[in-house]
Design an enzyme around this catalytic site. Structure first.
Site, PDB file in Angstrom:
ATOM      1  N   ASP A 175       1.972  -7.452 -13.379  1.00 59.35           N
ATOM      2  CA  ASP A 175       1.191  -8.173 -12.379  1.00 59.35           C
ATOM      3  C   ASP A 175      -0.013  -8.823 -13.047  1.00 59.35           C
ATOM      4  O   ASP A 175      -0.932  -8.127 -13.495  1.00 59.35           O
ATOM      5  CB  ASP A 175       0.740  -7.192 -11.295  1.00 59.35           C
ATOM      6  CG  ASP A 175       0.309  -7.877 -10.012  1.00 59.35           C
ATOM      7  OD1 ASP A 175      -0.199  -9.011 -10.091  1.00 59.35           O
ATOM      8  OD2 ASP A 175       0.482  -7.292  -8.939  1.00 59.35           O
ATOM      9  N   ASP A 176      -0.009 -10.139 -13.149  1.00 57.40           N
ATOM     10  CA  ASP A 176      -1.121 -10.913 -13.728  1.00 57.40           C
ATOM     11  C   ASP A 176      -1.252 -10.730 -15.247  1.00 57.40           C
ATOM     12  O   ASP A 176      -2.352 -10.880 -15.797  1.00 57.40           O
ATOM     13  CB  ASP A 176      -2.464 -10.545 -13.077  1.00 57.40           C
ATOM     14  CG  ASP A 176      -2.549 -10.933 -11.610  1.00 57.40           C
ATOM     15  OD1 ASP A 176      -1.563 -11.456 -11.077  1.00 57.40           O
ATOM     16  OD2 ASP A 176      -3.608 -10.695 -11.000  1.00 57.40           O
ATOM     17  N   CYS A 185       1.078 -13.674  -6.156  1.00 54.50           N
ATOM     18  CA  CYS A 185       1.953 -12.498  -6.074  1.00 54.50           C
ATOM     19  C   CYS A 185       3.119 -12.601  -5.096  1.00 54.50           C
ATOM     20  O   CYS A 185       4.279 -12.496  -5.489  1.00 54.50           O
ATOM     21  CB  CYS A 185       1.121 -11.271  -5.723  1.00 54.50           C
ATOM     22  SG  CYS A 185      -0.245 -10.948  -6.858  1.00 54.50           S
ATOM     23  N   ARG A 215       7.202 -13.223  -6.068  1.00 53.01           N
ATOM     24  CA  ARG A 215       8.195 -12.168  -5.844  1.00 53.01           C
ATOM     25  C   ARG A 215       9.267 -12.608  -4.860  1.00 53.01           C
ATOM     26  O   ARG A 215      10.461 -12.302  -5.049  1.00 53.01           O
ATOM     27  CB  ARG A 215       7.488 -10.899  -5.355  1.00 53.01           C
ATOM     28  CG  ARG A 215       6.614 -10.278  -6.421  1.00 53.01           C
ATOM     29  CD  ARG A 215       5.469  -9.447  -5.829  1.00 53.01           C
ATOM     30  NE  ARG A 215       4.427  -9.324  -6.835  1.00 53.01           N
ATOM     31  CZ  ARG A 215       4.362  -8.324  -7.716  1.00 53.01           C
ATOM     32  NH1 ARG A 215       5.258  -7.355  -7.681  1.00 53.01           N
ATOM     33  NH2 ARG A 215       3.408  -8.298  -8.621  1.00 53.01           N
ATOM     34  N   LYS A 259       4.745  -2.336  -6.884  1.00 53.03           N
ATOM     35  CA  LYS A 259       4.169  -3.120  -5.786  1.00 53.03           C
ATOM     36  C   LYS A 259       5.235  -3.979  -5.121  1.00 53.03           C
ATOM     37  O   LYS A 259       5.929  -4.742  -5.788  1.00 53.03           O
ATOM     38  CB  LYS A 259       3.029  -4.009  -6.297  1.00 53.03           C
ATOM     39  CG  LYS A 259       2.312  -4.747  -5.170  1.00 53.03           C
ATOM     40  CD  LYS A 259       1.135  -5.552  -5.674  1.00 53.03           C
ATOM     41  CE  LYS A 259       1.553  -6.915  -6.178  1.00 53.03           C
ATOM     42  NZ  LYS A 259       0.401  -7.813  -6.412  1.00 53.03           N
ATOM     43  N   HIS A 295       4.868  -6.174  -1.820  1.00 55.17           N
ATOM     44  CA  HIS A 295       4.163  -7.414  -1.497  1.00 55.17           C
ATOM     45  C   HIS A 295       5.012  -8.461  -0.784  1.00 55.17           C
ATOM     46  O   HIS A 295       4.715  -9.656  -0.853  1.00 55.17           O
ATOM     47  CB  HIS A 295       3.523  -8.030  -2.746  1.00 55.17           C
ATOM     48  CG  HIS A 295       2.142  -8.546  -2.473  1.00 55.17           C
ATOM     49  ND1 HIS A 295       1.280  -8.971  -3.456  1.00 55.17           N
ATOM     50  CD2 HIS A 295       1.455  -8.705  -1.299  1.00 55.17           C
ATOM     51  CE1 HIS A 295       0.143  -9.363  -2.926  1.00 55.17           C
ATOM     52  NE2 HIS A 295       0.218  -9.210  -1.621  1.00 55.17           N
ATOM     53  N   SER A 348      -1.468  -5.734  -3.003  1.00 58.24           N
ATOM     54  CA  SER A 348      -2.229  -5.633  -4.250  1.00 58.24           C
ATOM     55  C   SER A 348      -3.323  -4.575  -4.183  1.00 58.24           C
ATOM     56  O   SER A 348      -3.900  -4.308  -3.124  1.00 58.24           O
ATOM     57  CB  SER A 348      -2.861  -6.985  -4.602  1.00 58.24           C
ATOM     58  OG  SER A 348      -1.867  -7.937  -4.893  1.00 58.24           O
ATOM     59  N   HIS A 375      -3.146  -6.112 -12.671  1.00 54.14           N
ATOM     60  CA  HIS A 375      -3.909  -6.750 -11.597  1.00 54.14           C
ATOM     61  C   HIS A 375      -5.244  -6.021 -11.433  1.00 54.14           C
ATOM     62  O   HIS A 375      -5.287  -4.786 -11.467  1.00 54.14           O
ATOM     63  CB  HIS A 375      -3.099  -6.689 -10.300  1.00 54.14           C
ATOM     64  CG  HIS A 375      -3.629  -7.507  -9.181  1.00 54.14           C
ATOM     65  ND1 HIS A 375      -4.807  -7.208  -8.526  1.00 54.14           N
ATOM     66  CD2 HIS A 375      -3.135  -8.617  -8.566  1.00 54.14           C
ATOM     67  CE1 HIS A 375      -5.011  -8.094  -7.568  1.00 54.14           C
ATOM     68  NE2 HIS A 375      -4.019  -8.966  -7.564  1.00 54.14           N
ATOM     69  N   ASP A 429       4.566 -11.614 -13.063  1.00 53.17           N
ATOM     70  CA  ASP A 429       4.719 -12.356 -11.803  1.00 53.17           C
ATOM     71  C   ASP A 429       3.951 -13.671 -11.791  1.00 53.17           C
ATOM     72  O   ASP A 429       4.251 -14.572 -11.020  1.00 53.17           O
ATOM     73  CB  ASP A 429       4.321 -11.493 -10.605  1.00 53.17           C
ATOM     74  CG  ASP A 429       2.827 -11.204 -10.527  1.00 53.17           C
ATOM     75  OD1 ASP A 429       2.140 -11.290 -11.564  1.00 53.17           O
ATOM     76  OD2 ASP A 429       2.347 -10.872  -9.425  1.00 53.17           O
ATOM     77  N   ASN A 430       2.931 -13.791 -12.633  1.00 54.42           N
ATOM     78  CA  ASN A 430       2.194 -15.044 -12.828  1.00 54.42           C
ATOM     79  C   ASN A 430       1.259 -14.833 -14.002  1.00 54.42           C
ATOM     80  O   ASN A 430       1.271 -13.775 -14.635  1.00 54.42           O
ATOM     81  CB  ASN A 430       1.430 -15.482 -11.573  1.00 54.42           C
ATOM     82  CG  ASN A 430       0.607 -14.398 -10.913  1.00 54.42           C
ATOM     83  OD1 ASN A 430       0.903 -13.961  -9.797  1.00 54.42           O
ATOM     84  ND2 ASN A 430      -0.444 -13.941 -11.590  1.00 54.42           N
ATOM     85  N   LYS A 447      -3.823 -17.795 -13.241  1.00 49.48           N
ATOM     86  CA  LYS A 447      -3.377 -17.485 -11.882  1.00 49.48           C
ATOM     87  C   LYS A 447      -4.028 -18.402 -10.860  1.00 49.48           C
ATOM     88  O   LYS A 447      -5.180 -18.815 -11.005  1.00 49.48           O
ATOM     89  CB  LYS A 447      -3.721 -16.021 -11.571  1.00 49.48           C
ATOM     90  CG  LYS A 447      -3.370 -15.562 -10.165  1.00 49.48           C
ATOM     91  CD  LYS A 447      -3.637 -14.086  -9.987  1.00 49.48           C
ATOM     92  CE  LYS A 447      -3.333 -13.652  -8.554  1.00 49.48           C
ATOM     93  NZ  LYS A 447      -3.322 -12.189  -8.402  1.00 49.48           N
TER      94      LYS A 447
END
Length: 489
Positions: free
Chosen positions: A34-35, A74, A78, A127, A129, A152, A217, A269-270, A290
């Site tokens: 995540d991130d 996010c 996804r 996660k 989301h 998140s 994240h 995810d990004n 992001k």
């Protein structure tokens, strides 16, 4: 070349698998951070911390350097890679929070459902989301087992601006809340333990394991064993623990002699969140991060391994997108394709290293929210005029975003892109119509639109059909191919 705009309405059928009849169906392990930044692996430029397990995974498989997510945030990201659709098709752009009443529509056919229909054991740890209410829950979308959080980890008492408004953060096992405000330093460790247990319990049958890590994240946390290990500070410690987690999963596959029978896919995810400075990752040579459709926001680290099928120690620069995983994995195992239209295409030829295999995409499209902001075709990337978020002042420190303390009261009441920027230490700027050769200019700094009007015209034309289908708030177009998200009252 297959035009990605001509994705067909797919009828339900079982495609013949790409594996030999005598082979067992492959397990699939999908690990998503995540991130995490493009340059947060040693093999892509990380300094002051090490990722030996990810490096080893890349040596055993292929590192895809031009792998993209569909949106740099996010929920949208996804929704895209689990459905095979641009998130705007599903009305799930942006990011959900604890107040959200919408989520992934129950009629969408997601990747875990495909695996479950093929007799796979399925589990997710991390996660979700894609909806906070049970109608949209992982266990209602193909997962036999679920351990993790609904949204998140900054949507909690750790939020830099709205902490006082946040409810206790729930941790779920299946459909039951097992803890409130759990110790976030243990997230990576607990997720890994659950993943290892699932593999051990399902070693004799095909399984799909989805590990959407909560880290890195913000707010970031590492367990006691990893805190203070790196010269990079807490962020480096967090990445080394995520790398350890990847290693634990790989060692479990080795111990159970499942390595050759398992497809492992790793990506983020990004891109990283630059406003958080020392608590954010690095996009390396790319611009921004992001929440933007510059390369730093949408081009992410990606490794795939399947011994004997995916070439080892290879680097591939073909432009691919996470929406391609659904049709590709479905084809590999001979699963059932979605009946509704999707946007991803089969990239198995590139993934498996077939001779002269090229990306099947004529173009990749990048939305920011509901606005079509950019298109990539070959070496060219065209940005349409649009606002974007950049760092305001010096990057943040100690888990706070940049410009911390200057606009807190205003940020709580602002909405839209200005509100997001203010809450997370950014400011809004505008980019004009801009054309970049991202093979020579990965930082997207040299606008070549005036020199190559014919390229601009070609990319504009490529964007027209997707704009008509998925809409574009920047030009006031309402899309004809948008499906509703799920909603509860």
């Amino acid at each position: 070349m297959k035009n990605c705009l001509l994705a067909l309405t797919l009828v339900s059928f079982l495609a013949p698998p790409l594996i030999a009849a005598e082979e067992r169906l492959p397990n699939v392990v999908l690990i998503v951070t995540d991130d995490m930044g493009y340059a947060d692996m040693s093999s892509q430029g990380a300094k002051d911390f090490a990722t030996p397990n990810l490096d080893h995974l890349a040596k055993q498989g292929t590192r895809f350097t031009d792998f993209y997510v569909a949106q740099p945030v996010c929920t949208a990201s996804r929704a895209a890679f689990l459905s095979g659709c641009y998130p705007n098709r599903l009305s799930l752009q942006g990011a959900l929070n604890h107040t959200s009443k919408n989520g992934i529509h129950p009629d969408e056919y997601l990747l875990p459902e495909m695996f479950k229909d093929m007799g796979y054991a399925t589990a997710g740890m991390g996660k979700w989301h894609l909806g906070t209410v049970m109608e949209f829950w992982p266990t209602r979308n193909g997962f036999d087992e679920w351990f993790g959080t609904p949204y998140s980890n900054d949507n909690t008492k750790y939020h830099p601006v709205l902490a006082d408004e946040m409810p206790p953060f729930p941790l779920y096992e299946g459909e039951k809340v097992i803890e409130l405000d759990p110790d976030q330093t243990l997230f990576t460790k607990r997720i890994t333990e659950k993943a290892v247990s699932f593999i051990e319990r399902n070693a004799e049958r095909p399984f799909f394991l989805y590990v959407p890590h909560i880290m890195p994240h913000v707010p970031i946390f590492a367990s006691e064993e990893f805190r203070g290990r790196t010269e990079h500070g807490l962020y480096g410690d967090v990445i080394e623990e995520v790398d350890w987690s990847v290693g634990e999963i790989m060692r479990t596959l080795d111990r159970l002699k499942l390595t050759d029978d398992t497809i492992v896919i790793f990506f983020s995810d990004n891109g990283p969140w630059p406003s958080y400075g020392e608590h954010a990752g690095s996009a390396g040579p790319f611009r921004e991060g992001k929440l933007t459709t510059f390369e730093g926001g949408v081009r992410v680290p990606c490794i795939m391994r399947w011994p004997g099928h995916i070439p080892a120690d290879r680097v591939c620069a073909e432009p691919l997108m996470a929406i391609d995983l659904v049709p590709t994995l479905t084809k590999i195992i001979g699963g059932k394709m979605p009946m509704k239209k999707i946007d991803g295409v089969d990239i198995s030829a590139v993934m498996l290293g077939e001779e002269n295999a090229k990306s099947p995409h004529d173009a990749l499209f990048f939305y920011g929210g509901t606005g079509l902001q950019a298109v990539r075709s070959g070496k060219w990337k065209l940005h349409f005029p649009h606002p974007y978020i950049t760092v305001a002042g010096e990057p943040g420190k100690g888990g706070k975003p940049s410009n911390w303390g200057k606009n807190q009261a205003q940020s709580i009441t602002q909405s839209g892109i200005e509100g997001i920027a203010s809450r997370h230490g950014g400011r809004v700027e505008e980019i004009e119509l801009s054309l970049f050769d991202i093979t020579k200019d990965p930082g997207e700094t040299n606008n070549l639109a005036a020199q190559y009007p014919e390229v601009v015209a070609r990319l504009k034309k490529l964007a027209e059909p997707i704009r008509e289908e998925l809409g574009d708030s920047l030009t006031g177009v309402e899309g004809s191919g948008i499906r509703e998200a799920g909603w509860v009252q």
